[in-house]
Design a protein around this motif. Structure first.
Motif, mmCIF file in Angstrom:
data_model
loop_
_atom_site.group_PDB
_atom_site.id
_atom_site.type_symbol
_atom_site.label_atom_id
_atom_site.label_comp_id
_atom_site.label_asym_id
_atom_site.label_seq_id
_atom_site.Cartn_x
_atom_site.Cartn_y
_atom_site.Cartn_z
ATOM 1 N N LEU A 72 1.242 -3.325 22.629
ATOM 2 C CA LEU A 72 1.029 -4.320 23.794
ATOM 3 C C LEU A 72 0.519 -4.008 25.008
ATOM 4 O O LEU A 72 -0.067 -4.598 25.745
ATOM 5 C CB LEU A 72 2.278 -5.165 24.081
ATOM 6 C CG LEU A 72 2.766 -6.040 22.723
ATOM 7 C CD1 LEU A 72 4.104 -6.621 22.757
ATOM 8 C CD2 LEU A 72 1.813 -6.930 22.147
ATOM 9 N N GLY A 73 1.235 -2.588 25.593
ATOM 10 C CA GLY A 73 0.881 -2.025 26.789
ATOM 11 C C GLY A 73 1.638 -1.171 27.040
ATOM 12 O O GLY A 73 2.578 -0.696 26.371
ATOM 13 N N LEU A 74 1.336 -0.373 28.241
ATOM 14 C CA LEU A 74 2.401 0.590 28.744
ATOM 15 C C LEU A 74 2.723 0.663 30.157
ATOM 16 O O LEU A 74 1.915 0.028 30.968
ATOM 17 C CB LEU A 74 1.949 2.033 28.312
ATOM 18 C CG LEU A 74 0.556 2.609 28.844
ATOM 19 C CD1 LEU A 74 0.481 3.329 30.331
ATOM 20 C CD2 LEU A 74 -0.107 3.652 28.008
ATOM 21 N N GLN A 75 3.773 1.240 30.678
ATOM 22 C CA GLN A 75 3.765 1.105 32.145
ATOM 23 C C GLN A 75 4.475 2.630 32.469
ATOM 24 O O GLN A 75 4.989 3.379 31.536
ATOM 25 C CB GLN A 75 5.030 0.295 32.697
ATOM 26 C CG GLN A 75 6.383 0.409 31.940
ATOM 27 C CD GLN A 75 7.211 -0.790 32.186
ATOM 28 O OE1 GLN A 75 6.967 -1.801 31.636
ATOM 29 N NE2 GLN A 75 8.067 -0.672 33.339
ATOM 30 N N ASN A 76 4.281 3.225 33.532
ATOM 31 C CA ASN A 76 4.863 4.591 33.884
ATOM 32 C C ASN A 76 6.598 4.243 33.942
ATOM 33 O O ASN A 76 6.980 3.264 34.514
ATOM 34 C CB ASN A 76 4.411 4.788 35.591
ATOM 35 C CG ASN A 76 2.772 5.261 35.270
ATOM 36 O OD1 ASN A 76 2.409 5.769 34.377
ATOM 37 N ND2 ASN A 76 2.212 5.093 36.534
ATOM 38 N N TYR A 77 7.057 5.488 33.282
ATOM 39 C CA TYR A 77 8.519 5.197 33.448
ATOM 40 C C TYR A 77 9.056 6.675 33.499
ATOM 41 O O TYR A 77 9.056 7.395 32.390
ATOM 42 C CB TYR A 77 8.921 4.752 32.144
ATOM 43 C CG TYR A 77 10.519 4.316 31.931
ATOM 44 C CD1 TYR A 77 11.091 3.320 32.603
ATOM 45 C CD2 TYR A 77 10.964 4.797 31.117
ATOM 46 C CE1 TYR A 77 12.500 3.026 32.490
ATOM 47 C CE2 TYR A 77 12.487 4.649 31.107
ATOM 48 C CZ TYR A 77 13.163 3.774 31.553
ATOM 49 O OH TYR A 77 14.469 3.559 31.599
#
Length: 383
Positions: free
Chosen positions: A212-217
């Motif tokens: 679905l997507g990604l984010q910085n973490y």
């Protein structure tokens, strides 16, 4: 400690079983039931526990504490009785699809970049996996294509219990050091990982994976994904949305994006015209104010806030006190109070106290919101 035979490791597809109640302990919120054997998987390793029934008693959660398998129930069961256990199979199979899919995605990314999966959670909306390295969103479609190719190949998912000597020759992923027997989940040549969770027997049972997507973490990235029926339902939902959009925009499915851009451009053009009209009206209303006017109030439900403030600024050249009101919804108004001749902060404070408002500003202008209808505020101000 009371031992329970773990049937989910002998047959991950076992939906029902018969067991003996060894203990029933009263707890803060119900009861803890311990069985001689159970197919209920306990929460652990990022995977939620199974739920279901023991007879007609609902199993709300299952946890392992100090080596014991505790079934959290809302009613007691008498020790020594025999019960029929039934797990919620639809939920279990969904979790198996999600968990196996997560292994495949993590394994492919590990093979490509050497990144490790340092976190994993099966939420109600999506599965998230945390990696200790960075990839960019543009790479997700390629990983999605690769993982769905593995599904198409219907690769066997093996469960291994290697000896310590055998384990030394196995290259496997693990989030932590494991004491005792290590359980290995191997998906062909695509992933080998230490894991205690439940998995499907072949990749074809997963059916589909959608990233679905990604984010910085935490210095890496967090990827959101769906697998199995959840991924298919997501596709069906979005397909229905596209179909509706094609109808509303009168375009073909592959033209929805251009249709939306065209609509946004038209909306922006109309908004520019509206602002121009509001400014023209504002100038005309300000010009019509007689010189020396003490107070004037503009109640303008069709204005933008910037244009209302601009009109009030122009009106303040002729009037001593100018109040502009913009209804937001019933019983709530945005306001701006302006004067070129007096300090309006005390009057702004009085308005806030009278109408349970919030706001403040400078001597020449205060603004905020008031909890009242515009006509009521206007009458108070002009009295």
């Amino acid at each position: 400690m009371t031992e329970t035979k773990r049937l989910y490791y002998e047959d991950v597809y076992k939906k029902e079983f018969t067991a003996k109640v060894l203990e029933c302990r009263e707890a803060k919120k119900g009861f803890h039931i311990i069985l001689n054997e159970s197919a209920f998987y306990p929460e652990g390793g990022g995977q939620p526990s199974d739920i279901g029934y023991l007879g007609d008693v609902k199993v709300k959660e299952v946890h392992e504490k100090d080596g014991e398998l505790l079934h959290y129930t809302d009613k007691p069961l008498e020790a020594g009785t025999e019960v029929q256990g039934r797990i919620n199979w639809a939920r279990r199979f969904d979790l198996m699809q999600q968990h196996s899919g997560e292994h495949m995605v993590s394994g492919l990314i590990h093979e490509a970049y050497g990144y490790d999966n340092v976190g994993f959670h099966m939420g109600s909306d999506a599965v998230t996996l945390d990696l200790d390295g960075v990839i960019v969103p543009e790479e997700l479609p390629e990983f999605e294509r690769q993982v769905n190719e593995v599904i198409e190949k219907n690769v066997e998912i093996e469960i291994l219990y290697p000896s310590r000597e055998e384990l030394e020759n196995i290259d496997y992923r693990s989030k932590k050091e494991i004491a005792g027997q290590v359980r290995i989940v191997r998906i062909g040549s695509y992933d080998t990982c230490a894991c205690c969770g439940t998995h499907v027997e072949r990749t074809g049972e997963i059916r589909l994976i959608k990233l679905l997507g990604l984010q910085n973490y935490k210095g890496g990235v967090r990827i959101s994904m769906l697998a199995g029926r959840d991924a298919i339902e997501d596709y069906e939902k979005k397909h229905a949305m596209i179909q509706e959009a094609t109808h509303l925009l009168s375009v073909k499915p592959d033209q929805v994006d251009s249709g939306i851009r065209k609509l946004l451009d038209a909306n922006a053009a109309l908004k520019s015209k509206l602002i121009a009209f509001q400014r023209q009206i504002g100038e005309e209303k300000a010009a019509a104010i007689p010189e020396g006017t003490k107070k004037i109030c503009f109640l303008e439900p069709n204005f933008q806030s910037d244009e209302l403030r601009e009109m009030c600024n122009k009106a303040a050249v002729k009037a001593e006190l100018v109040l502009g009101l913009l209804p937001i919804r019933e019983g709530l108004c945005q306001y701006v109070l302006i004067s070129n001749q007096a300090d309006v902060r005390e009057l702004g404070k009085a308005l806030n106290e009278e109408f349970n408002g919030k706001g403040g500003g400078q001597p020449s202008m205060v603004q905020g919101t008031l909890m009242a209808d515009g006509e009521e505020i206007k009458a108070y101000f002009l009295e």
